[in-house]
Design a protein around this motif. Structure first.
Motif, PDB file in Angstrom:
ATOM      1  N   GLY A   1       4.394 -13.186   8.134  1.00 26.16           N
ATOM      2  CA  GLY A   1       3.259 -12.826   8.965  1.00 26.16           C
ATOM      3  C   GLY A   1       3.519 -11.560   9.766  1.00 26.16           C
ATOM      4  O   GLY A   1       4.589 -10.953   9.687  1.00 26.16           O
ATOM      5  N   GLY A   2       2.524 -11.155  10.531  1.00 23.27           N
ATOM      6  CA  GLY A   2       2.649  -9.961  11.344  1.00 23.27           C
ATOM      7  C   GLY A   2       1.971  -8.764  10.713  1.00 23.27           C
ATOM      8  O   GLY A   2       1.387  -8.843   9.633  1.00 23.27           O
ATOM      9  N   ASP A   3       2.049  -7.638  11.414  1.00 22.01           N
ATOM     10  CA  ASP A   3       1.424  -6.408  10.942  1.00 22.01           C
ATOM     11  C   ASP A   3       2.195  -5.844   9.745  1.00 22.01           C
ATOM     12  O   ASP A   3       3.393  -6.114   9.583  1.00 22.01           O
ATOM     13  CB  ASP A   3       1.396  -5.362  12.063  1.00 22.01           C
ATOM     14  N   PRO A   4       1.531  -5.034   8.912  1.00 27.49           N
ATOM     15  CA  PRO A   4       2.245  -4.388   7.807  1.00 27.49           C
ATOM     16  C   PRO A   4       3.426  -3.566   8.315  1.00 27.49           C
ATOM     17  O   PRO A   4       3.370  -2.979   9.402  1.00 27.49           O
ATOM     18  CB  PRO A   4       1.167  -3.500   7.177  1.00 27.49           C
ATOM     19  N   GLU A   5       4.482  -3.551   7.534  1.00 27.71           N
ATOM     20  CA  GLU A   5       5.712  -2.857   7.904  1.00 27.71           C
ATOM     21  C   GLU A   5       6.264  -2.167   6.669  1.00 27.71           C
ATOM     22  O   GLU A   5       5.678  -2.242   5.590  1.00 27.71           O
ATOM     23  CB  GLU A   5       6.710  -3.865   8.469  1.00 27.71           C
ATOM     24  N   LEU A   6       7.375  -1.470   6.837  1.00 27.09           N
ATOM     25  CA  LEU A   6       7.979  -0.810   5.687  1.00 27.09           C
ATOM     26  C   LEU A   6       8.234  -1.829   4.570  1.00 27.09           C
ATOM     27  O   LEU A   6       8.682  -2.954   4.821  1.00 27.09           O
ATOM     28  CB  LEU A   6       9.285  -0.121   6.083  1.00 27.09           C
ATOM     29  N   LEU A   7       7.959  -1.417   3.349  1.00 28.36           N
ATOM     30  CA  LEU A   7       8.082  -2.303   2.201  1.00 28.36           C
ATOM     31  C   LEU A   7       9.477  -2.913   2.106  1.00 28.36           C
ATOM     32  O   LEU A   7       9.629  -4.091   1.751  1.00 28.36           O
ATOM     33  CB  LEU A   7       7.744  -1.529   0.925  1.00 28.36           C
TER      34      LEU A   7
ATOM     35  N   ARG B   1       0.843  -1.188   0.000  1.00 30.69           N
ATOM     36  CA  ARG B   1       0.000   0.000   0.000  1.00 30.69           C
ATOM     37  C   ARG B   1       0.878   1.237   0.000  1.00 30.69           C
ATOM     38  O   ARG B   1       1.882   1.302   0.722  1.00 30.69           O
ATOM     39  CB  ARG B   1      -0.933   0.009   1.223  1.00 30.69           C
ATOM     40  N   ALA B   2       0.527   2.201  -0.843  1.00 30.89           N
ATOM     41  CA  ALA B   2       1.274   3.445  -0.954  1.00 30.89           C
ATOM     42  C   ALA B   2       0.298   4.603  -1.015  1.00 30.89           C
ATOM     43  O   ALA B   2      -0.848   4.434  -1.441  1.00 30.89           O
ATOM     44  CB  ALA B   2       2.156   3.432  -2.200  1.00 30.89           C
ATOM     45  N   ALA B   3       0.757   5.772  -0.579  1.00 32.57           N
ATOM     46  CA  ALA B   3      -0.105   6.959  -0.595  1.00 32.57           C
ATOM     47  C   ALA B   3      -0.283   7.449  -2.026  1.00 32.57           C
ATOM     48  O   ALA B   3       0.686   7.672  -2.741  1.00 32.57           O
ATOM     49  CB  ALA B   3       0.494   8.058   0.276  1.00 32.57           C
TER      50      ALA B   3
ATOM     51  N   TYR C   1      11.205   5.146   3.283  1.00 31.16           N
ATOM     52  CA  TYR C   1      10.239   5.384   4.353  1.00 31.16           C
ATOM     53  C   TYR C   1       8.832   5.577   3.819  1.00 31.16           C
ATOM     54  O   TYR C   1       8.626   6.062   2.693  1.00 31.16           O
ATOM     55  CB  TYR C   1      10.625   6.626   5.178  1.00 31.16           C
ATOM     56  N   SER C   2       7.874   5.203   4.625  1.00 31.09           N
ATOM     57  CA  SER C   2       6.459   5.472   4.358  1.00 31.09           C
ATOM     58  C   SER C   2       5.775   5.788   5.670  1.00 31.09           C
ATOM     59  O   SER C   2       6.116   5.214   6.717  1.00 31.09           O
ATOM     60  CB  SER C   2       5.784   4.253   3.722  1.00 31.09           C
ATOM     61  N   ALA C   3       4.794   6.676   5.640  1.00 27.43           N
ATOM     62  CA  ALA C   3       3.929   6.851   6.803  1.00 27.43           C
ATOM     63  C   ALA C   3       3.291   5.502   7.123  1.00 27.43           C
ATOM     64  O   ALA C   3       2.933   4.756   6.200  1.00 27.43           O
ATOM     65  CB  ALA C   3       2.847   7.891   6.513  1.00 27.43           C
ATOM     66  N   PRO C   4       3.165   5.138   8.389  1.00 27.88           N
ATOM     67  CA  PRO C   4       2.665   3.799   8.752  1.00 27.88           C
ATOM     68  C   PRO C   4       1.341   3.430   8.105  1.00 27.88           C
ATOM     69  O   PRO C   4       1.108   2.270   7.764  1.00 27.88           O
ATOM     70  CB  PRO C   4       2.542   3.880  10.273  1.00 27.88           C
ATOM     71  N   GLY C   5       0.464   4.414   7.901  1.00 29.46           N
ATOM     72  CA  GLY C   5      -0.814   4.135   7.276  1.00 29.46           C
ATOM     73  C   GLY C   5      -0.797   4.318   5.776  1.00 29.46           C
ATOM     74  O   GLY C   5      -1.857   4.224   5.139  1.00 29.46           O
ATOM     75  N   ALA C   6       0.365   4.565   5.203  1.00 29.85           N
ATOM     76  CA  ALA C   6       0.492   4.840   3.764  1.00 29.85           C
ATOM     77  C   ALA C   6      -0.519   5.888   3.325  1.00 29.85           C
ATOM     78  O   ALA C   6      -1.129   5.788   2.264  1.00 29.85           O
ATOM     79  CB  ALA C   6       0.307   3.552   2.959  1.00 29.85           C
TER      80      ALA C   6
END
Length: 264
Positions: A62-68, A17-19, A100-105
């Motif tokens: 697995g796990g929560d989304p993280e930096l690409l 996911r990207a902004a 870097y990306s904002a955590p919520g993209a």
């Protein structure tokens, strides 16, 4: 490290996911492609080059989304198990910044800490991780140096691994009062310094123009490099639909929002 072909071959994709415009998150795909080279550094069966990984993704572990970039490092083990790539301890890594990306993209052009991306590749066992910082990265040379003897953030210097010399310049041309920016004169001065004598690989965040329409960049960098063209110049900052261009007797490869695997 000269290219033996200029047509990338698609290997895989990674959903992330990207902004998008207005900061609205979008579902997109990171293309992972292969390009052949004449030779690789001793100790490597492949080199992975990537940049402008400004998004978040779920790790295959697995796990929560993280930096690409962290997810990309995690995929190395999965791809090695499937036979798509060599094992991670035989894959060198070259990074062209903006990781870097904002955590919520949900915010375009966000800046933040990216040391964890470097750590992910080092922890995966990659024998060499060299790169430059983009203008949205918050990371220091000292932080990266603590990750290993062959893990290095380059900015006006060069390193050698397995018989291949890699040089790099972090940041972009701009107001030197701002982080990761320097005047065009100073930037071009570093280009001249690092390519005398020529290097095998030059890492830039902001790169030169290509040789065809749509391959945007800074013309003055192309002019400076044409005098002593590296075998391979890797850059990002702006996206090229066609990632490869000629430069002198070498090539430019744009890795903005893509990952390229170099193999013999």
């Amino acid at each position: 490290m000269r290219l033996a072909g200029t047509r990338p071959e698609r290997l895989a994709t990674i959903p992330y996911r990207a902004a998008g415009p207005g900061g609205v998150p979008q579902n997109v795909q990171l293309g992972v492609e292969r390009l052949p080279v004449e030779e690789l550094p001793a100790g490597c069966d492949a080199l992975l080059a990537a940049g402008d990984l400004q998004g978040v993704a779920s790790s295959p572990l697995g796990g929560d989304p993280e930096l690409l970039g962290i997810a990309l490092a995690d995929y190395l083990g999965v791809w090695a198990e499937s036979g798509l790539l060599p094992s991670a301890d035989r894959v060198g890594v070259l990074l062209t910044g903006d990781l870097y990306s904002a955590p919520g993209a949900d915010r375009r052009g966000a800046s933040g800490a990216v040391l964890d991306v470097w750590l992910a590749f080092a922890a995966a066992g990659c024998p060499m991780v060299y790169g430059v910082a983009g203008n949205h990265d918050e990371v220091t040379t000292a932080q990266v140096a603590e990750l290993g003897s062959d893990v290095a953030l380059l900015d006006g210097d060069r390193r050698s691994f397995g018989g291949v010399t890699v040089a790099g310049i972090s940041g972009i041309v701009g107001d030197p009062e701002r982080e990761l920016r320097r005047t065009e004169k100073d930037f071009l001065g570093l280009v001249g310094k690092l390519t005398t004598p020529p290097v095998d690989v030059l890492l830039l965040h902001e790169g030169p123009t290509g040789d065809r329409a749509g391959q945007l960049g800074r013309p003055s960098i192309r002019t400076a490099l044409a005098r002593r063209a590296p075998a391979l110049t890797l850059c990002g900052h702006v996206h090229w639909t066609e990632p490869v261009a000629t430069l002198g007797d070498g090539h430019i490869v744009n890795v903005d929002a893509r990952a390229l695997v170099f193999t013999v």
